[in-house]
Design a protein around this motif. Structure first.
Motif, PDB file in Angstrom:
ATOM      1  N   THR A 173       3.581   0.794 -11.484  1.00 37.00           N
ATOM      2  CA  THR A 173       3.990  -0.604 -11.338  1.00 37.00           C
ATOM      3  C   THR A 173       3.287  -1.466 -12.368  1.00 37.00           C
ATOM      4  O   THR A 173       2.078  -1.353 -12.571  1.00 37.00           O
ATOM      5  CB  THR A 173       3.649  -1.125  -9.930  1.00 37.00           C
ATOM      6  N   ALA A 227       0.817  -1.220   0.000  1.00 43.33           N
ATOM      7  CA  ALA A 227       0.000   0.000   0.000  1.00 43.33           C
ATOM      8  C   ALA A 227       0.846   1.263   0.000  1.00 43.33           C
ATOM      9  O   ALA A 227       0.346   2.348  -0.336  1.00 43.33           O
ATOM     10  CB  ALA A 227      -0.944   0.000   1.204  1.00 43.33           C
ATOM     11  N   HIS A 228       2.119   1.135   0.357  1.00 47.51           N
ATOM     12  CA  HIS A 228       3.001   2.305   0.436  1.00 47.51           C
ATOM     13  C   HIS A 228       3.787   2.534  -0.852  1.00 47.51           C
ATOM     14  O   HIS A 228       4.546   3.504  -0.944  1.00 47.51           O
ATOM     15  CB  HIS A 228       3.968   2.144   1.608  1.00 47.51           C
ATOM     16  N   ASP A 245      -3.441  -6.103  -6.947  1.00 47.81           N
ATOM     17  CA  ASP A 245      -4.523  -5.526  -6.149  1.00 47.81           C
ATOM     18  C   ASP A 245      -3.985  -4.707  -4.983  1.00 47.81           C
ATOM     19  O   ASP A 245      -4.619  -3.744  -4.549  1.00 47.81           O
ATOM     20  CB  ASP A 245      -5.430  -6.639  -5.601  1.00 47.81           C
ATOM     21  N   GLY A 246      -2.823  -5.083  -4.465  1.00 44.87           N
ATOM     22  CA  GLY A 246      -2.311  -4.425  -3.267  1.00 44.87           C
ATOM     23  C   GLY A 246      -1.530  -3.156  -3.525  1.00 44.87           C
ATOM     24  O   GLY A 246      -1.429  -2.294  -2.641  1.00 44.87           O
ATOM     25  N   ILE A 247      -0.958  -3.010  -4.732  1.00 43.75           N
ATOM     26  CA  ILE A 247      -0.172  -1.819  -5.054  1.00 43.75           C
ATOM     27  C   ILE A 247      -1.080  -0.812  -5.750  1.00 43.75           C
ATOM     28  O   ILE A 247      -1.651  -1.112  -6.804  1.00 43.75           O
ATOM     29  CB  ILE A 247       1.015  -2.183  -5.958  1.00 43.75           C
ATOM     30  N   PRO A 248      -1.251   0.368  -5.201  1.00 44.89           N
ATOM     31  CA  PRO A 248      -2.167   1.352  -5.791  1.00 44.89           C
ATOM     32  C   PRO A 248      -1.825   1.646  -7.246  1.00 44.89           C
ATOM     33  O   PRO A 248      -0.689   1.968  -7.582  1.00 44.89           O
ATOM     34  CB  PRO A 248      -1.961   2.597  -4.912  1.00 44.89           C
ATOM     35  N   GLY A 249      -2.838   1.490  -8.114  1.00 42.90           N
ATOM     36  CA  GLY A 249      -2.671   1.830  -9.512  1.00 42.90           C
ATOM     37  C   GLY A 249      -1.880   0.848 -10.340  1.00 42.90           C
ATOM     38  O   GLY A 249      -1.609   1.108 -11.522  1.00 42.90           O
ATOM     39  N   LYS A 258       4.156   3.963  -4.228  1.00 46.76           N
ATOM     40  CA  LYS A 258       3.489   5.080  -4.911  1.00 46.76           C
ATOM     41  C   LYS A 258       3.986   5.283  -6.337  1.00 46.76           C
ATOM     42  O   LYS A 258       3.636   6.278  -6.975  1.00 46.76           O
ATOM     43  CB  LYS A 258       3.693   6.384  -4.114  1.00 46.76           C
TER      44      LYS A 258
END
Length: 279
Positions: free
Chosen positions: A196, A190-191, A217-221, A193
């Motif tokens: 990816t 989640a951290h 799903d866990g990495i934003p964007g 940014k």
């Protein structure tokens, strides 16, 4: 499909020169080599093998070594490509050094081992410690090559592949296999940014598509792309795999491979290589 070739790679600077030690017919037989650019860092020779670690490998230490090596090559910021166990190292590098890492490409990798991967790496470690390189090579060939590619290999070439794999097994394999079950970067996701790309190897017996989706799903964007291979996309479908990486621009940073490669202390013989690329 066309059967992949498992012949030993020619020496540098051929585009298929060995890039990292591997006990499977994997990264030893390939090395993407796009045109050099003025901002490209020099490639670390494959022969520059670090000493075998005398202590258990640490994800934090490997991530810090990776970043330090890139900085030593004159790269202030860079994208990082992580393959298999190199994926968690790349993620940890991005989490610990957000001022350095500008993008991630994650191939055939995982945030933490599921039960299948736990069993696979346990057996891998026991076979490596047994000293029976032939049996370990058969296991790795069976597990690492996707179903389509494995069935397309003629019998004689399959035996050659197993033999080449047995001769290529790195000394640091047990330490590498010991690290895999301890990996857990779920709290880092989640951290992250930076842009990816997660590449899911859909015939992978080591890292399942479920694990790939957990990363995406866990990495934003994060973006998710699929490739119909086992654990070895760079061998089974090298052009398709490289196109996924080189043709995926994220916020002006193209994930070019092959311009710099770091192999940290301990060797990471099968599951990981990490590739900082200037952006």
């Amino acid at each position: 499909m066309h059967a992949p070739s498992w012949a030993p790679a020619p020496p540098s600077p051929s585009p298929t020169a060995p890039a990292a030690a591997s006990p499977a017919p994997t990264a030893r037989s390939w090395k993407p080599s796009p045109p050099a650019t003025p901002s490209s860092a020099s490639t670390t020779p494959a022969a520059a093998t670090p000493p075998r670690s005398t202590t258990p490998l640490s994800l934090d230490d490997l991530a810090d070594q990776l970043v330090a090596a890139a900085v030593a090559e004159g790269l202030d910021t860079f994208a990082v490509s992580g393959y298999s166990l190199g994926g968690p190292v790349a993620i940890r590098a991005a989490a610990r050094h957000p001022e350095r890492v500008t993008a991630l490409v994650l191939t055939a990798t995982f945030p933490h081992p599921d039960n299948r991967l736990m069993l696979a790496t346990s057996l891998w470690r026991k076979l490596a410690e047994s000293g029976d390189s032939g049996m370990l090579a058969e296991y790795l060939t069976m597990m690492a090559v996707g179903a389509d590619a494995l069935e397309a290999i003629p019998d004689e070439q399959l035996q050659q592949a197993v033999g080449f794999t047995a001769a290529s097994i790195a000394d640091g394999t047990p330490e590498h296999a010991e690290l895999a079950p301890r990996v857990d970067v779920r709290d880092d996701l989640a951290h992250i940014k930076v842009p990816t790309l997660v590449i899911s190897t859909i015939q992978d017996w080591f890292t399942s598509t479920r694990l790939h989706r957990q990363l995406a799903d866990g990495i934003p964007g994060a973006q998710l792309a699929e490739i119909r291979t086992g654990h070895l996309p760079m061998v089974e479908r090298p052009d398709e795999w490289q196109q996924l990486i080189t043709d995926e621009p994220h916020q002006g940073c193209r994930h070019r491979l092959g311009q710099y490669r770091h192999r940290p202390r301990g060797g990471l013989p099968m599951f990981g290589w990490h590739d900082p690329v200037p952006c």
